[in-house]
Design a protein around this motif. Structure first.
Motif, PDB file in Angstrom:
ATOM      1  N   MET A 106      11.210   4.730 -10.993  1.00  0.00           N
ATOM      2  CA  MET A 106       9.881   5.059 -10.785  1.00  0.00           C
ATOM      3  C   MET A 106       9.785   6.708 -10.664  1.00  0.00           C
ATOM      4  O   MET A 106       9.083   7.476 -11.484  1.00  0.00           O
ATOM      5  CB  MET A 106       8.852   4.395  -9.969  1.00  0.00           C
ATOM      6  N   ILE A 107      10.733   7.193  -9.872  1.00  0.00           N
ATOM      7  CA  ILE A 107      10.636   8.891  -9.536  1.00  0.00           C
ATOM      8  C   ILE A 107      11.287   9.263 -10.741  1.00  0.00           C
ATOM      9  O   ILE A 107      10.771  10.245 -11.189  1.00  0.00           O
ATOM     10  CB  ILE A 107      11.622   8.972  -8.263  1.00  0.00           C
ATOM     11  N   ALA A 108      12.374   8.883 -11.440  1.00  0.00           N
ATOM     12  CA  ALA A 108      12.719   9.270 -12.631  1.00  0.00           C
ATOM     13  C   ALA A 108      11.670   9.397 -13.828  1.00  0.00           C
ATOM     14  O   ALA A 108      11.524  10.475 -14.440  1.00  0.00           O
ATOM     15  CB  ALA A 108      14.006   8.552 -13.085  1.00  0.00           C
ATOM     16  N   LEU A 109      10.869   8.322 -14.025  1.00  0.00           N
ATOM     17  CA  LEU A 109       9.851   8.209 -14.842  1.00  0.00           C
ATOM     18  C   LEU A 109       8.979   9.230 -14.906  1.00  0.00           C
ATOM     19  O   LEU A 109       8.660  10.150 -15.565  1.00  0.00           O
ATOM     20  CB  LEU A 109       9.380   6.878 -15.057  1.00  0.00           C
ATOM     21  N   VAL A 110       8.383   9.505 -13.523  1.00  0.00           N
ATOM     22  CA  VAL A 110       7.341  10.438 -13.135  1.00  0.00           C
ATOM     23  C   VAL A 110       7.845  11.903 -13.176  1.00  0.00           C
ATOM     24  O   VAL A 110       7.012  12.663 -13.853  1.00  0.00           O
ATOM     25  CB  VAL A 110       6.757  10.274 -11.740  1.00  0.00           C
ATOM     26  N   THR A 111       9.229  11.863 -12.946  1.00  0.00           N
ATOM     27  CA  THR A 111       9.590  13.220 -12.857  1.00  0.00           C
ATOM     28  C   THR A 111       9.507  13.782 -14.277  1.00  0.00           C
ATOM     29  O   THR A 111       9.684  15.036 -14.763  1.00  0.00           O
ATOM     30  CB  THR A 111      10.995  13.373 -12.105  1.00  0.00           C
ATOM     31  N   VAL A 112      10.401  12.847 -15.191  1.00  0.00           N
ATOM     32  CA  VAL A 112      10.531  13.225 -16.678  1.00  0.00           C
ATOM     33  C   VAL A 112       9.179  13.503 -17.307  1.00  0.00           C
ATOM     34  O   VAL A 112       9.117  14.527 -17.929  1.00  0.00           O
ATOM     35  CB  VAL A 112      11.509  12.117 -17.358  1.00  0.00           C
ATOM     36  N   THR A 113       8.237  12.438 -17.083  1.00  0.00           N
ATOM     37  CA  THR A 113       6.910  13.184 -17.912  1.00  0.00           C
ATOM     38  C   THR A 113       6.454  14.032 -17.328  1.00  0.00           C
ATOM     39  O   THR A 113       5.839  15.061 -18.164  1.00  0.00           O
ATOM     40  CB  THR A 113       6.212  11.902 -17.609  1.00  0.00           C
ATOM     41  N   SER A 114       6.529  14.421 -15.994  1.00  0.00           N
ATOM     42  CA  SER A 114       5.929  15.823 -15.350  1.00  0.00           C
ATOM     43  C   SER A 114       6.592  17.124 -15.909  1.00  0.00           C
ATOM     44  O   SER A 114       5.709  17.951 -16.374  1.00  0.00           O
ATOM     45  CB  SER A 114       5.773  15.596 -13.902  1.00  0.00           C
ATOM     46  N   VAL A 115       7.716  17.129 -15.999  1.00  0.00           N
ATOM     47  CA  VAL A 115       8.786  18.201 -16.519  1.00  0.00           C
ATOM     48  C   VAL A 115       8.446  18.325 -18.006  1.00  0.00           C
ATOM     49  O   VAL A 115       8.316  19.463 -18.501  1.00  0.00           O
ATOM     50  CB  VAL A 115      10.249  17.961 -16.185  1.00  0.00           C
ATOM     51  N   LEU A 172       0.802  -1.260  -0.112  1.00  0.00           N
ATOM     52  CA  LEU A 172       0.073  -0.163  -0.050  1.00  0.00           C
ATOM     53  C   LEU A 172       0.787   1.221  -0.041  1.00  0.00           C
ATOM     54  O   LEU A 172       0.734   2.207  -0.668  1.00  0.00           O
ATOM     55  CB  LEU A 172      -0.850   0.194   1.138  1.00  0.00           C
ATOM     56  N   ILE A 173       1.875   1.414   0.858  1.00  0.00           N
ATOM     57  CA  ILE A 173       2.682   2.497   1.114  1.00  0.00           C
ATOM     58  C   ILE A 173       3.541   2.717  -0.193  1.00  0.00           C
ATOM     59  O   ILE A 173       3.460   3.704  -0.736  1.00  0.00           O
ATOM     60  CB  ILE A 173       3.651   2.274   2.395  1.00  0.00           C
ATOM     61  N   VAL A 174       4.048   1.634  -0.528  1.00  0.00           N
ATOM     62  CA  VAL A 174       5.275   1.743  -1.791  1.00  0.00           C
ATOM     63  C   VAL A 174       4.621   2.129  -3.134  1.00  0.00           C
ATOM     64  O   VAL A 174       5.167   2.531  -3.986  1.00  0.00           O
ATOM     65  CB  VAL A 174       6.335   0.740  -1.671  1.00  0.00           C
ATOM     66  N   THR A 175       3.223   1.688  -3.329  1.00  0.00           N
ATOM     67  CA  THR A 175       2.492   1.892  -4.673  1.00  0.00           C
ATOM     68  C   THR A 175       1.942   3.322  -4.504  1.00  0.00           C
ATOM     69  O   THR A 175       1.792   3.794  -5.372  1.00  0.00           O
ATOM     70  CB  THR A 175       1.608   0.927  -4.790  1.00  0.00           C
ATOM     71  N   LEU A 176       1.638   3.968  -3.439  1.00  0.00           N
ATOM     72  CA  LEU A 176       1.005   5.046  -3.418  1.00  0.00           C
ATOM     73  C   LEU A 176       2.084   6.330  -3.862  1.00  0.00           C
ATOM     74  O   LEU A 176       1.669   7.246  -4.419  1.00  0.00           O
ATOM     75  CB  LEU A 176       0.509   5.286  -1.870  1.00  0.00           C
ATOM     76  N   PHE A 177       3.214   6.137  -3.624  1.00  0.00           N
ATOM     77  CA  PHE A 177       4.207   7.229  -3.796  1.00  0.00           C
ATOM     78  C   PHE A 177       4.122   7.571  -5.097  1.00  0.00           C
ATOM     79  O   PHE A 177       3.986   8.549  -5.755  1.00  0.00           O
ATOM     80  CB  PHE A 177       5.590   6.981  -3.296  1.00  0.00           C
ATOM     81  N   PRO A 178       4.420   6.397  -6.096  1.00  0.00           N
ATOM     82  CA  PRO A 178       4.538   6.786  -7.525  1.00  0.00           C
ATOM     83  C   PRO A 178       3.228   6.985  -8.295  1.00  0.00           C
ATOM     84  O   PRO A 178       3.108   7.852  -9.046  1.00  0.00           O
ATOM     85  CB  PRO A 178       5.113   5.369  -8.164  1.00  0.00           C
ATOM     86  N   THR A 179       2.271   6.568  -7.487  1.00  0.00           N
ATOM     87  CA  THR A 179       0.815   6.866  -7.871  1.00  0.00           C
ATOM     88  C   THR A 179       0.320   8.303  -7.776  1.00  0.00           C
ATOM     89  O   THR A 179      -0.124   8.977  -8.705  1.00  0.00           O
ATOM     90  CB  THR A 179      -0.478   6.175  -7.167  1.00  0.00           C
ATOM     91  N   VAL A 180       0.895   8.999  -6.603  1.00  0.00           N
ATOM     92  CA  VAL A 180       0.673  10.571  -6.578  1.00  0.00           C
ATOM     93  C   VAL A 180       1.574  11.229  -7.736  1.00  0.00           C
ATOM     94  O   VAL A 180       1.078  12.278  -8.182  1.00  0.00           O
ATOM     95  CB  VAL A 180       1.197  10.952  -4.957  1.00  0.00           C
ATOM     96  N   GLY A 181       2.669  10.460  -7.872  1.00  0.00           N
ATOM     97  CA  GLY A 181       3.435  11.250  -9.026  1.00  0.00           C
ATOM     98  C   GLY A 181       2.800  11.054 -10.373  1.00  0.00           C
ATOM     99  O   GLY A 181       2.904  12.075 -11.152  1.00  0.00           O
ATOM    100  N   VAL A 182       2.291  10.023 -10.561  1.00  0.00           N
ATOM    101  CA  VAL A 182       1.652  10.114 -12.031  1.00  0.00           C
ATOM    102  C   VAL A 182       0.333  10.669 -12.029  1.00  0.00           C
ATOM    103  O   VAL A 182      -0.100  11.459 -13.083  1.00  0.00           O
ATOM    104  CB  VAL A 182       1.111   8.539 -12.044  1.00  0.00           C
ATOM    105  N   SER A 183      -0.412  11.007 -10.914  1.00  0.00           N
ATOM    106  CA  SER A 183      -1.489  12.088 -10.770  1.00  0.00           C
ATOM    107  C   SER A 183      -1.150  13.355 -11.115  1.00  0.00           C
ATOM    108  O   SER A 183      -1.748  14.074 -11.915  1.00  0.00           O
ATOM    109  CB  SER A 183      -2.181  11.736  -9.457  1.00  0.00           C
ATOM    110  N   ILE A 184       0.073  13.616 -10.803  1.00  0.00           N
ATOM    111  CA  ILE A 184       0.599  15.126 -10.925  1.00  0.00           C
ATOM    112  C   ILE A 184       0.845  15.235 -12.462  1.00  0.00           C
ATOM    113  O   ILE A 184       0.590  16.298 -13.200  1.00  0.00           O
ATOM    114  CB  ILE A 184       1.784  15.447 -10.052  1.00  0.00           C
ATOM    115  N   THR A 185       1.547  14.196 -13.047  1.00  0.00           N
ATOM    116  CA  THR A 185       1.709  13.916 -14.540  1.00  0.00           C
ATOM    117  C   THR A 185       0.419  14.180 -15.340  1.00  0.00           C
ATOM    118  O   THR A 185       0.379  14.972 -16.315  1.00  0.00           O
ATOM    119  CB  THR A 185       2.332  12.870 -14.879  1.00  0.00           C
ATOM    120  N   ALA A 186      -0.666  13.344 -14.893  1.00  0.00           N
ATOM    121  CA  ALA A 186      -2.085  13.455 -15.473  1.00  0.00           C
ATOM    122  C   ALA A 186      -2.668  14.724 -15.431  1.00  0.00           C
ATOM    123  O   ALA A 186      -3.267  15.358 -16.506  1.00  0.00           O
ATOM    124  CB  ALA A 186      -3.028  12.297 -14.598  1.00  0.00           C
TER     125      ALA A 186
END
Length: 325
Positions: free
Chosen positions: A191-200, A92-106
């Motif tokens: 995962m952090i790199a993937l979310v960061t690159v897409t958001s930026v 639950l914990i480890v998946t919510l972190f990247p999910t929030v990041g993907v929501s920012i990308t979205a």
């Protein structure tokens, strides 16, 4: 500050502050979003939902007491009282972190699509792209959870390197995710790199296209001004909470690569992380004018009205006392 009591008390106190703020934020999105922001309403609600879920998962449901740099810890949260297994709480914990990041990308992708990409090939790729990001968030840590070691052997190996753990917890209480942090850590980095690159990337595309559109003669200056204001508000809303997470993530990397142990800082990192969603909601209310006005009407005007009534009653009482009998 290194005790489990300090961590649980801090996180549960934060829960009492978070819940009313999050509920007010959800109320604003659902019922006070104006027609001009209707196109981004679902994206904002999606980001708000996952941010709140992450907040409550840390501060209330799991309250993780982790002994970094070792991937060892125990749960102090509500799920522990309902006998929910530690691997499920970890997932639950480890998946919510990247999910929030993907929501920012979205939310950034949504603005880019609505403003600049409705008539391009991107309209066919956007749903599979976002679906892939969410699927990656939910599946990337499954290999680590499937390779959980034998607890007895893993504990012996961990305690040989870090016997100080026994100062903070009994052997029967703690759970070992892995004796080798590299697989887990590098998955997190990817995962952090993937979310960061897409958001930026989407933030850059929005900025670049707005700058390009501002040079066109046939574009309404008022419309362009409103779009820039809204983009700035979205950028502040999504970037400020991310900045909050920089310290915990940097300390996690530092701790694992140097094998530095400090349980007080471990606790503070989780407290800061749990503060992320609360800050996100507060910033959302502040930067978006419709929500800011609702807050002022609901709270500030009522407080001022009460103060005026009290002031009037005090004035009346003083005037009545000064009258001759």
């Amino acid at each position: 500050m290194d005790s489990p009591e300090f961590l649980s008390t801090s996180l549960h106190t934060m829960t009492c502050l978070e819940v009313p703020v999050h509920l007010f934020g959800a109320y604003c999105i659902l019922f006070k979003t104006p027609i001009s922001m209707k196109s981004v309403k679902f994206s904002m609600l999606n980001l708000h939902f996952w941010s709140v879920f992450l907040d409550l998962a840390i501060s209330l449901l799991t309250s993780p007491y982790v002994f970094f740099p070792a991937l060892v810890g125990k749960s102090l949260g509500l799920l522990e009282y309902f006998n929910v297994s530690i691997p499920i709480q970890l997932y639950l914990i480890v998946t919510l972190f990247p999910t929030v990041g993907v929501s920012i990308t979205a939310i950034l992708e949504n603005r880019f699509y609505l403003l600049f990409a409705r008539d391009t090939f991107w309209k066919y790729l956007r749903i599979p792209f976002l679906g892939f990001l969410y699927l990656a968030s939910w599946c990337c840590f499954i290999p680590s959870l499937l390779n959980i070691p034998d607890q007895k052997e893993a504990l012996e190996e961990i305690l040989e390197k870090m016997p100080i753990i026994l100062k903070y917890a009994n052997v029967t209480e703690i759970f070992v995710l892995s004796t080798d942090y590299r697989e887990f850590f590098f998955t997190l980095i990817i995962m952090i790199a993937l979310v960061t690159v897409t958001s930026v990337t989407f933030a850059f595309l929005l900025h670049w296209n707005m700058k390009k559109r501002s040079k066109l003669v046939n574009v309404s200056i008022h419309t362009l001004h409103l779009q820039k204001i809204f983009f700035t508000a979205i950028f502040i809303q999504t970037s400020m909470p991310i900045l909050i997470l920089i310290f915990p993530l940097n300390y996690l990397a530092f701790s694992m690569f140097t094998e530095y142990f400090n349980q007080a800082i471990n606790n503070i990192c989780f407290i800061i992380t749990a503060f992320h969603g609360l800050l996100s909601t507060i910033i959302m209310i502040i930067v978006h004018k419709p929500y800011r006005e609702v807050f002022y009407i609901v709270f500030c005007e009522k407080v001022l009205r009460i103060l005026k009534l009290k002031e009037g009653s005090v004035t009346y009482s003083m005037s009545s006392l000064s009258r001759p009998t």
